[in-house]
Motif scaffolding. Structure first.
Motif, PDB file in Angstrom:
ATOM      1  N   HIS A  14      22.684 -16.542  13.658  1.00 49.04           N
ATOM      2  CA  HIS A  14      22.053 -16.181  12.392  1.00 49.04           C
ATOM      3  C   HIS A  14      22.126 -17.283  11.346  1.00 49.04           C
ATOM      4  N   ASN A  15      22.760 -18.390  11.615  1.00 45.69           N
ATOM      5  CA  ASN A  15      22.829 -19.501  10.673  1.00 45.69           C
ATOM      6  C   ASN A  15      21.594 -20.366  10.856  1.00 45.69           C
ATOM      7  N   ASN A  36      24.181 -28.902   2.542  1.00 43.68           N
ATOM      8  CA  ASN A  36      24.408 -27.560   1.989  1.00 43.68           C
ATOM      9  C   ASN A  36      23.170 -27.094   1.237  1.00 43.68           C
ATOM     10  N   TRP A  41      17.930 -22.005  -3.303  1.00 46.95           N
ATOM     11  CA  TRP A  41      17.487 -21.582  -1.984  1.00 46.95           C
ATOM     12  C   TRP A  41      18.467 -20.640  -1.286  1.00 46.95           C
ATOM     13  N   LYS A  42      19.711 -20.522  -1.774  1.00 45.08           N
ATOM     14  CA  LYS A  42      20.737 -19.739  -1.062  1.00 45.08           C
ATOM     15  C   LYS A  42      20.321 -18.293  -0.811  1.00 45.08           C
ATOM     16  N   ASP A  43      19.828 -17.610  -1.835  1.00 40.79           N
ATOM     17  CA  ASP A  43      19.443 -16.200  -1.666  1.00 40.79           C
ATOM     18  C   ASP A  43      18.310 -16.054  -0.648  1.00 40.79           C
ATOM     19  N   ILE A  45      17.539 -18.096   1.905  1.00 38.94           N
ATOM     20  CA  ILE A  45      18.062 -18.364   3.250  1.00 38.94           C
ATOM     21  C   ILE A  45      18.886 -17.183   3.742  1.00 38.94           C
ATOM     22  N   GLU A  46      19.720 -16.622   2.867  1.00 45.01           N
ATOM     23  CA  GLU A  46      20.522 -15.462   3.253  1.00 45.01           C
ATOM     24  C   GLU A  46      19.644 -14.267   3.594  1.00 45.01           C
ATOM     25  N   ALA A  47      18.554 -14.093   2.857  1.00 40.43           N
ATOM     26  CA  ALA A  47      17.633 -12.983   3.141  1.00 40.43           C
ATOM     27  C   ALA A  47      16.990 -13.162   4.515  1.00 40.43           C
ATOM     28  N   GLU A  49      18.249 -14.877   7.053  1.00 43.42           N
ATOM     29  CA  GLU A  49      19.311 -14.670   8.039  1.00 43.42           C
ATOM     30  C   GLU A  49      19.601 -13.184   8.212  1.00 43.42           C
ATOM     31  N   GLY A  50      19.519 -12.426   7.117  1.00 44.74           N
ATOM     32  CA  GLY A  50      19.794 -10.993   7.158  1.00 44.74           C
ATOM     33  C   GLY A  50      18.777 -10.204   7.957  1.00 44.74           C
TER      34      GLY A  50
END
Length: 75
Positions: A14-15, A36, A41-43, A45-47, A49-50
């Motif tokens: 999932h990464n 990094n 962009w973090k949110d 990318i996490e969405a 991956e989720g």
């Protein structure tokens, strides 16, 4: 179904950035020099991956089909 990036995602961890390699000498707006994700962009990318590999692959397939239906071609 045409083979595209969406088929390569199934079975991956999932990464999403695990194997991402910024191009030397090219400014990368998504990741910093250390690889990094930049805060903006973090949110996002996490969405992604989720969603998990299968759902993400389905969305890529839908996007690919939309582009084909719209007559957009790229290599």
């Amino acid at each position: 179904m045409a083979k595209g990036i969406h088929q390569e995602i199934i079975g991956r961890p999932h990464n999403l950035l695990e194997h991402y390699q910024p191009i030397d000498g090219v400014v990368d707006e998504m990741v910093d020099a250390s690889g990094n994700p930049r805060p903006v962009w973090k949110d996002f990318i996490e969405a992604l991956e989720g969603l998990g590999p299968e759902k993400l692959a389905q969305r890529f397939a839908r996007a690919d089909q939309y582009l084909r239906d719209a007559g957009v071609y790229y290599r």
